[in-house]
Motif scaffolding. Structure first.
Motif, mmCIF file in Angstrom:
data_model
loop_
_atom_site.group_PDB
_atom_site.id
_atom_site.type_symbol
_atom_site.label_atom_id
_atom_site.label_comp_id
_atom_site.label_asym_id
_atom_site.label_seq_id
_atom_site.Cartn_x
_atom_site.Cartn_y
_atom_site.Cartn_z
ATOM 1 N N SER A 1 0.826 -1.202 0.000
ATOM 2 C CA SER A 1 0.000 0.000 0.000
ATOM 3 C C SER A 1 0.864 1.257 0.000
ATOM 4 N N ARG A 2 2.126 1.108 -0.434
ATOM 5 C CA ARG A 2 2.980 2.266 -0.658
ATOM 6 C C ARG A 2 4.105 1.929 -1.652
ATOM 7 N N LEU A 3 5.030 1.071 -1.226
ATOM 8 C CA LEU A 3 6.263 0.893 -2.008
ATOM 9 C C LEU A 3 6.007 0.429 -3.446
ATOM 10 N N PHE A 4 5.313 -0.686 -3.617
ATOM 11 C CA PHE A 4 5.127 -1.229 -4.973
ATOM 12 C C PHE A 4 4.149 -0.404 -5.817
ATOM 13 N N PRO A 5 3.045 0.130 -5.251
ATOM 14 C CA PRO A 5 2.214 1.033 -6.067
ATOM 15 C C PRO A 5 2.992 2.274 -6.507
ATOM 16 N N GLN A 6 3.798 2.819 -5.604
ATOM 17 C CA GLN A 6 4.602 3.997 -5.948
ATOM 18 C C GLN A 6 5.613 3.650 -7.034
ATOM 19 N N LEU A 7 6.199 2.449 -6.953
ATOM 20 C CA LEU A 7 7.156 1.994 -7.965
ATOM 21 C C LEU A 7 6.464 1.812 -9.318
ATOM 22 N N THR A 8 5.255 1.276 -9.312
ATOM 23 C CA THR A 8 4.499 1.067 -10.554
ATOM 24 C C THR A 8 4.160 2.397 -11.229
ATOM 25 N N LEU A 9 3.749 3.383 -10.427
ATOM 26 C CA LEU A 9 3.447 4.701 -10.985
ATOM 27 C C LEU A 9 4.714 5.358 -11.529
ATOM 28 N N ALA A 10 5.833 5.152 -10.830
ATOM 29 C CA ALA A 10 7.100 5.715 -11.306
ATOM 30 C C ALA A 10 7.485 5.102 -12.651
ATOM 31 N N ASP A 11 7.248 3.807 -12.814
ATOM 32 C CA ASP A 11 7.525 3.138 -14.093
ATOM 33 C C ASP A 11 6.681 3.718 -15.225
ATOM 34 N N GLY B 1 -1.929 -21.871 3.408
ATOM 35 C CA GLY B 1 -0.996 -22.401 4.397
ATOM 36 C C GLY B 1 0.168 -21.441 4.542
ATOM 37 N N PHE B 2 1.249 -21.923 5.161
ATOM 38 C CA PHE B 2 2.472 -21.118 5.281
ATOM 39 C C PHE B 2 3.653 -21.943 4.785
ATOM 40 N N ALA B 3 4.607 -21.275 4.099
ATOM 41 C CA ALA B 3 5.793 -21.946 3.565
ATOM 42 C C ALA B 3 7.045 -21.299 4.134
ATOM 43 N N ALA B 4 8.139 -22.079 4.172
ATOM 44 C CA ALA B 4 9.387 -21.577 4.747
ATOM 45 C C ALA B 4 9.985 -20.462 3.893
ATOM 46 N N VAL B 5 10.544 -19.447 4.540
ATOM 47 C CA VAL B 5 11.234 -18.354 3.850
ATOM 48 C C VAL B 5 12.515 -18.011 4.614
ATOM 49 N N THR B 6 13.396 -17.271 3.934
ATOM 50 C CA THR B 6 14.608 -16.766 4.576
ATOM 51 C C THR B 6 14.721 -15.270 4.290
ATOM 52 N N ASP B 7 15.657 -14.630 4.931
ATOM 53 C CA ASP B 7 15.830 -13.186 4.762
ATOM 54 C C ASP B 7 16.102 -12.801 3.309
ATOM 55 N N SER B 8 16.837 -13.632 2.575
ATOM 56 C CA SER B 8 17.192 -13.294 1.186
ATOM 57 C C SER B 8 15.967 -13.209 0.276
ATOM 58 N N ASP B 9 14.844 -13.806 0.680
ATOM 59 C CA ASP B 9 13.615 -13.725 -0.130
ATOM 60 C C ASP B 9 13.106 -12.282 -0.222
ATOM 61 N N TYR B 10 13.598 -11.408 0.639
ATOM 62 C CA TYR B 10 13.104 -10.023 0.686
ATOM 63 C C TYR B 10 14.105 -9.012 0.101
ATOM 64 N N ASN B 11 15.116 -9.529 -0.606
ATOM 65 C CA ASN B 11 16.089 -8.621 -1.230
ATOM 66 C C ASN B 11 15.437 -7.761 -2.310
ATOM 67 N N GLY B 12 14.348 -8.265 -2.927
ATOM 68 C CA GLY B 12 13.633 -7.481 -3.941
ATOM 69 C C GLY B 12 13.041 -6.206 -3.365
ATOM 70 N N ILE B 13 12.626 -6.256 -2.104
ATOM 71 C CA ILE B 13 12.088 -5.073 -1.418
ATOM 72 C C ILE B 13 13.198 -4.040 -1.268
ATOM 73 N N ARG B 14 14.359 -4.508 -0.845
ATOM 74 C CA ARG B 14 15.505 -3.599 -0.674
ATOM 75 C C ARG B 14 15.875 -2.961 -2.020
ATOM 76 N N LYS B 15 15.798 -3.771 -3.085
ATOM 77 C CA LYS B 15 16.134 -3.271 -4.420
ATOM 78 C C LYS B 15 15.126 -2.214 -4.882
#
Length: 292
Positions: free
Chosen positions: A153-163, A264-278
């Motif tokens: 509700s902020r980062l990705f919508p803002q990124l889409t509008l910027a694109d 359900g829920f599936a296993a994740v690690t910190d590296s799965d969120y590197n796209g957010i940082r990018k």
């Protein structure tokens, strides 16, 4: 000599009193009788508590502990609670997780699984009466987002509008209205001409009849976003950690998962969120300034 012996005896007594106390505190801290579980404040608190009663009972039974559900006033307060170790488990949004991870000793261990995927999308919407039919119609208008630290509700919508060539503050006015449902209602009433929110929440609002689709136009969807992660304090007891992971990955009760719009829920690690940082770097945003 006598004084020295007395001092040694006193010192040993003090140490003997301190050591058991510290050990007890450490044990209580790593394996508490009550686990404090923080939930993301993306809808009103009463609804979140009601929807998660089933999870509370499930975890209490699986972990043999009392479970206290906590709803913070905003994302910032939740991140601060994690930083100060006032919560044991937390269900973050992807962006708020990335920010919290930089400030806290927390470990992601599971994420929402829906339709076999651990990603989802944001929906960009426009006010129909205002004539908003595409992203370019938002130029010069007001666009509502949820929390400043919200991914969908902020980062990705803002990124889409910027694109699409629309830069916040330059091409449109951005306002933060708090929760996802508040974004939809702001657009529906015309207080904002556009907005961005999680697609699963938008679809749920439509299904519940809280949103009138004759008043709102779906403009488009963002790129896939990694799902909301569950995290735990990194200094919890290792055996307790294993039980927590097993409880979430083994959760199949549809009545509990319904609140998460998940299969359900599936296993994740910190590296799965590197796209957010990018994404933050692409927009030139300092993510840690999104919260107080």
């Amino acid at each position: 000599m006598k004084i020295k012996l007395i001092l040694q005896a006193v010192t040993l007594t003090v140490i003997a009193l301190i050591i058991p106390t510290n050990s007890s505190n450490a044990s209580s801290k790593s394996d508490p009788d009550t686990l404090k579980v923080a939930l993301l404040p993306d809808e009103n608190a009463a609804t979140i508590i009601k929807d998660n009663k089933g999870l509370q009972e499930y975890l209490s039974k699986k972990l043999n502990k009392k479970i206290e559900l906590i709803i913070s006033t905003d994302y910032s307060s939740m991140i601060e609670a994690a930083r100060n170790e006032r919560i044991d488990l937390a269900y973050f949004g992807p962006l708020s997780y990335v920010i919290a991870k930089d400030k806290s000793k927390i470990t992601p261990f599971a994420a929402r699984l829906r339709d076999g995927s651990t990603t989802y999308k944001s929906c960009l919407i426009g006010n129909t009466k205002a004539g908003i039919k595409s992203y370019k119609d938002l130029r010069g208008k007001t666009v509502a987002f949820g929390d400043p630290a919200s991914t969908s509700s902020r980062l990705f919508p803002q990124l889409t509008l910027a694109d699409s060539g629309l830069i916040a503050k330059r091409d449109y006015k951005l306002v933060f209205v708090g929760a996802h449902d508040a974004v939809a209602l702001s657009v529906q009433t015309g207080n904002a001409q556009g907005g961005g929110l999680s697609c699963p929440i938008y679809e749920s609002l439509v299904k519940k009849g809280r949103i009138d689709t004759t008043k709102i136009t779906l403009l488009g969807k963002t790129a896939p976003i990694p799902q909301y992660p569950w995290t735990m304090r990194s200094n919890l007891n290792p055996k307790l950690k294993q039980k927590i992971v097993a409880a979430f990955l083994g959760l199949k009760d549809e009545s509990i998962l319904k609140a998460y719009k998940a299969d359900g829920f599936a296993a994740v690690t910190d590296s799965d969120y590197n796209g957010i940082r990018k994404a933050g770097k692409i927009l030139g945003l300092k993510l840690d300034t999104f919260v107080k």
